[in-house]
Design a protein around this motif. Structure first.
Motif, PDB file in Angstrom:
ATOM      1  N   VAL A  10       1.277  -1.356  -0.179  1.00 29.94           N
ATOM      2  CA  VAL A  10       0.554   0.278   0.056  1.00 29.94           C
ATOM      3  C   VAL A  10       0.678   1.472   0.029  1.00 29.94           C
ATOM      4  CG1 VAL A  10      -1.918   1.263   1.526  1.00 29.94           C
ATOM      5  CG2 VAL A  10      -1.844  -1.146   0.941  1.00 29.94           C
ATOM      6  N   PHE A  12       2.831   1.510  -3.484  1.00 35.32           N
ATOM      7  CA  PHE A  12       1.242   0.796  -4.570  1.00 35.32           C
ATOM      8  C   PHE A  12       1.848   1.710  -6.031  1.00 35.32           C
ATOM      9  CE2 PHE A  12      -2.282   2.873  -7.113  1.00 35.32           C
ATOM     10  CZ  PHE A  12      -2.593   0.892  -7.678  1.00 35.32           C
ATOM     11  N   ILE A  70      -8.776  -4.464  -1.967  1.00 31.38           N
ATOM     12  CA  ILE A  70      -7.373  -4.368  -2.178  1.00 31.38           C
ATOM     13  C   ILE A  70      -6.782  -5.572  -2.625  1.00 31.38           C
ATOM     14  CG2 ILE A  70      -4.907  -4.870  -1.477  1.00 31.38           C
ATOM     15  CD1 ILE A  70      -5.989  -2.490   1.711  1.00 31.38           C
TER      16      ILE A  70
END
Length: 455
Positions: free
Chosen positions: A69, A72, A145
């Motif tokens: 994350v 990314f 996600i």
């Protein structure tokens, strides 16, 4: 045409399964294998039930999720590197001899290619979906996600199909330039972590696909495509290992013979002739050379980001190993083929190999340049210049030591070599204690004088 493709795939799977079955029957005793698997299964279940495996896996996946994350936008530009590397050996769309044979029926090349390309996208989509489901079950990762990364992986797979297909047709030099350019973009993005740069990269990728779409089937070497695809399909590692027979690609012209400068009129000069001999030799040993350069580049690159304090030690290892391997290759070249039989100008022969070594070693300057920018100072520049100085002196000395095996009167530059290694050691120490830079500068002045005296 769909029925024909299904028929082809079904029979291909059937043939490969028969081959695997025959190898398994010849290689294993299934009674012993069955009981062995039972014992292993018992221990695995016992460890899983008694241990804390599931929680450990979840913890690892949570940490990986947090990293993905955070990084990314970097990951978005890094994934295409995999497809660029793959384009060195395969076209991306596996268009084998069997698929090419379908074009003799009332099917066009374009129709068959599109079906095979869609097959690639479906396979990748199923693979990513199964992987996503496993991650979702084993970890507390949210479904949004998981779906986001599945969508990104499938999207990049589709976007990289045409660039991979067209890049496979190009010369090696263009592939290397594209790969290095993409690595540089990712290094910049790693520092900036900019969403704008990643979005711009994806937009450029879209534009490249739009430009390549009308040219998908122009200037395609179908023989090269089918040879690479056949090798990809039928190169079964287990069968090759058991039978000791390797599946080989169809013989093609060497990379040098496909380049335009190779076809120019040959100049009958010593330097040109020696360069051509090195062309042929490095072509035969391209695997060794690429593995060495790749391993050293990866070593410097990883040490730079993992343990910067050991970077100069990694450079010292790079200098020693590259000069040793170069001397070994030089010695081997003088004992093989035509070179072994005829008299040669060894000094000029050494100069030609040094040109090759210095040009290929330029790639290793990339992590060194990155190190300079990360820790820019006068002392860093002096250290790097001293390392380059030691490389430029140690490399020819290692090669000239080979002359001693052919001419007893030749100098072995024993003391110069020793002082070069002392210089490298002082550079490593001076990275911790700057006072040793005085010794580094002193050695850089002594070594040229000593070499001239020993010559």
């Amino acid at each position: 045409m769909f029925k024909q493709i299904v028929f082809l795939k079904r029979n291909r799977i059937r043939k490969k399964s028969k081959l695997v079955k025959q190898v398994l029957l010849l290689s294993f005793d299934f009674t012993s294998l069955f009981y062995t698997l039972l014992v292993i299964g018992y221990f695995v279940i016992a460890i899983v039930m008694e241990g804390n495996i599931r929680n450990n896996i979840q913890d690892k996946i949570i940490s990986i999720e947090a990293y993905t994350v955070e990084q990314f936008w970097v990951i978005l530009t890094a994934i295409p590197i995999i497809y660029i590397i793959r384009s060195f050996n395969q076209p991306g769309v596996i268009f084998s001899t069997a698929e090419y044979t379908l074009t003799f029926l009332p099917n066009t090349l374009q129709q068959v290619w599109r079906v095979v390309a869609i097959e690639r996208w479906i396979k990748s989509g199923i693979t990513y979906l199964i992987g996503g489901i496993i991650i979702y079950i084993l970890s507390p990762t949210s479904a949004s996600i998981v779906l986001l990364y599945i969508f990104i992986l499938i999207g990049l797979n589709v976007l990289m199909t045409l660039p991979e297909w067209k890049l496979f047709q190009q010369h090696l030099w263009l592939k290397i330039v594209v790969l290095i350019s993409l690595i540089l973009i990712n290094l910049v993005n790693l520092y900036l972590k900019s969403s704008f740069l990643s979005i711009l990269f994806i937009a450029i990728l879209f534009l490249i696909n739009v430009l390549l779409l009308p040219r998908t089937f122009q200037q395609i070497d179908w023989k090269k495509v089918t040879a690479a695809s056949d090798f990809k399909i039928w190169n079964m590692v287990m069968i090759s290992y058991v039978t000791k027979i390797k599946y080989r690609k169809e013989r093609q012209y060497s990379i040098w013979q496909r380049l335009s400068f190779w076809k120019k009129p040959f100049l009958y000069k010593k330097s040109v002739g020696y360069n051509r001999l090195w062309h042929l030799y490095f072509e035969k040993n391209i695997g060794v050379c690429l593995k060495l350069i790749g391993a050293l580049f990866l070593l410097l690159f990883l040490i730079l980001f993992i343990k910067e304090e050991l970077f100069f030690l990694a450079i010292a290892f790079t200098i020693h190993s590259s000069s040793t391997v170069a001397a070994s290759l030089f010695n081997d070249r003088l004992r093989t083929d035509l070179v072994q039989m005829l008299p040669w100008d060894l000094t000029l022969f050494k100069q030609t190999i040094l040109k090759w070594i210095y040009s290929t070693s330029a790639l290793l300057l990339l992590p060194i340049i990155m190190f300079i920018f990360r820790d820019l100072s006068v002392w860093t520049l002096i250290h790097v210049l001293a390392m380059i100085f030691s490389f430029l002196f140690l490399m020819p000395i290692k090669i000239e030591k080979v002359f001693k095996k052919f001419d007893n009167k030749a100098s072995d530059f024993k003391w110069t070599e020793i002082f070069c290694y002392i210089l490298i050691l002082l550079i490593i120490i001076s990275n911790i204690y700057l006072e040793f830079l005085i010794g580094v500068c002193l050695m850089m002045g002594i070594i040229p004088i000593l070499k001239k005296a020993e010559k």
